[in-house]
Scaffold this motif. Structure first.
Motif, PDB file in Angstrom:
ATOM      1  N   GLU A 221      40.891  47.791  51.054  1.00 51.42           N
ATOM      2  CA  GLU A 221      39.980  48.747  50.425  1.00 51.42           C
ATOM      3  C   GLU A 221      40.675  49.519  49.308  1.00 51.42           C
ATOM      4  O   GLU A 221      40.080  49.789  48.261  1.00 51.42           O
ATOM      5  N   ARG A 223      43.147  48.421  47.452  1.00 43.29           N
ATOM      6  CA  ARG A 223      43.262  47.492  46.315  1.00 43.29           C
ATOM      7  C   ARG A 223      41.939  47.394  45.569  1.00 43.29           C
ATOM      8  O   ARG A 223      41.896  47.396  44.338  1.00 43.29           O
ATOM      9  N   LYS A 224      40.850  47.298  46.318  1.00 43.60           N
ATOM     10  CA  LYS A 224      39.525  47.162  45.702  1.00 43.60           C
ATOM     11  C   LYS A 224      39.185  48.393  44.865  1.00 43.60           C
ATOM     12  O   LYS A 224      38.638  48.285  43.764  1.00 43.60           O
ATOM     13  N   ASN A 225      39.530  49.580  45.378  1.00 45.78           N
ATOM     14  CA  ASN A 225      39.170  50.829  44.699  1.00 45.78           C
ATOM     15  C   ASN A 225      40.027  51.101  43.470  1.00 45.78           C
ATOM     16  O   ASN A 225      39.548  51.658  42.478  1.00 45.78           O
ATOM     17  N   GLN A 227      42.347  48.756  41.938  1.00 49.47           N
ATOM     18  CA  GLN A 227      42.886  47.612  41.198  1.00 49.47           C
ATOM     19  C   GLN A 227      42.694  47.727  39.687  1.00 49.47           C
ATOM     20  O   GLN A 227      43.656  47.553  38.917  1.00 49.47           O
TER      21      GLN A 227
END
Length: 411
Positions: A221, A223-225, A227
């Motif tokens: 999560e 990384r997703k937020n 990146q």
């Protein structure tokens, strides 16, 4: 002027090397700094380049020969020009002759290429088309992009109309159905060295492995937020290896024995954290080292790992980059491994194995949730590290990954 081409000065840890590949042959003209020969050692492939423009007059060490540091590999004539094309070159397929033609006509072609626009010159360069092979239809005979495209089409038609070259008499004959084929290939020096070290690790150490599993959802999560912002700020993607490297360093600070090594009857406790990262290549497994990993941020770690991977695939890693290391991380998950027992990298006393992320049903607060889980494996030398320390080290890494805020708060 005659000179000698010598093998490089090998480091103290490398006794000798093997001539792997000669990229140039006797009588062949070479340019300064052009690659002549590869020398394969137990650790890396070393390149020997031409000291100046000239010709290799005589090769003294053939492919497969064992050579020592500074041994003479060949005689070299500076300033000499290469021999004329051999009969084999004259009889070469038309495609090879055409590919060589632009180089031969380069001097005569420079003035003609001035009559071509930027787009036309780029297209000619990409397809190996000489300006003299193109009829300019523009004003004053200027070569246009359409003229080059037409020449490329005509060249393709000529190739298609030519008969296919006959297969050489030495071509391998496919095995008949049901035939039990075998092929014997000698090990490379690197592969032999890897084999020796792996066997030695199992024979000389009291190796044991402990396992745990980690919930990767918090890291995924994060990384997703972040990146896009991370990549924009640091020009590198945010991966998992950076988090695991940081988590391992913090855990090593709490358990110094895992960062130590055994030297005879002595225990050497290292006051620094040089983390090796196992990288798989066609030639075998290599372990470049991230120096002072405790002083590097996530972006630095990710950038260096990418750089190591690119160098490893090209055989460009230096011996200095693969020497030392106090702890190693191996990520078999990139190949789909679900669980394994990594082998120690002596004289280190521990290695962490990462594995494939796989969704599994997990019990969370009395309820079943589907979570992305990863098995972690810590192989360690039981002569130095007790089971309690190994388990606690692995649990510490697990806690850092499942709650990344601990890395910032140092708890």
């Amino acid at each position: 002027m005659a000179t000698e081409i010598k093998a490089p000065q090998f480091p103290e840890s490398v006794a000798d090397g093997t001539v792997a590949t000669w990229h140039k042959q006797e009588g062949e003209a070479v340019k300064r700094d052009e690659l002549l020969v590869d020398i394969e050692t137990d650790k890396v492939v070393l390149e020997v380049v031409a000291p100046a423009d000239g010709v290799i007059s005589k090769i003294l060490a053939g492919e497969g020969d064992t050579v020592e540091s500074q041994q003479v590999l060949a005689n070299f004539e500076e300033g000499a020009s290469g021999s004329a094309p051999s009969s084999e070159a004259k009889d070469a397929p038309a495609e090879k002759q055409e590919a060589a033609a632009p180089a031969a006509e380069a001097s005569d072609d420079s003035s003609a290429s001035d009559q071509a626009g930027p787009a036309a010159r780029k297209l000619m360069s990409e397809h190996g088309i000489a300006a003299s092979q193109v009829s300019g239809s523009g004003k004053g005979g200027r070569i246009t992009k359409q003229d080059v495209e037409k020449a490329i089409g005509e060249k393709a038609e000529q190739r298609a109309s030519q008969p296919a070259p006959q297969q050489p008499a030495t071509a391998e004959v496919p095995a008949a159905p049901g035939e039990r084929e075998e092929r014997r290939v000698p090990m490379t020096r690197l592969r032999k060295r890897i084999a020796e070290r792996l066997v030695s690790a199992q024979q000389d150490a009291a190796m044991l492995t402990t396992f745990n599993e980690v919930n990767m959802k918090p890291i995924m999560e994060m990384r997703k937020n972040y990146q896009p912002e991370f990549e924009k700020a640091h020009n590198v993607r945010l991966g998992f290896m950076g988090f695991f490297t940081r988590a391992c360093v913090e855990a090593l600070k709490r358990f110094p024995a895992v960062n130590a090594s055994i030297d005879g009857d002595d225990i050497v406790y290292h006051g620094y954290y040089d983390v090796g990262v196992a990288v798989s290549t066609e030639r075998g497994l290599v372990v470049p080292v991230i120096r002072d990993a405790d002083q590097r941020g996530l972006a630095e770690v990710e950038s260096q790992i990418i750089d190591f991977g690119q160098k490893a695939q090209k055989g460009k890693l230096s011996i200095e980059e693969m020497t030392g290391g106090t702890f190693t991380i191996s990520n078999g998950g990139v190949f789909g491994s679900l669980i394994s027992t990594p082998i120690l990298n002596p004289p280190q006393t521990a290695i962490l194995g990462m594995h494939k992320i796989q969704e599994r049903p997990m019990a969370v607060d009395g309820k079943v949730e589907i979570l992305p889980m990863m098995y972690l494996a810590l192989s360690y030398d039981h002569r130095l590290i007790d089971g309690k320390e190994a388990v606690q080290f692995l649990v510490t890494v697990k806690n850092f990954i499942e709650d990344p805020a601990r890395l910032l708060l140092d708890i």
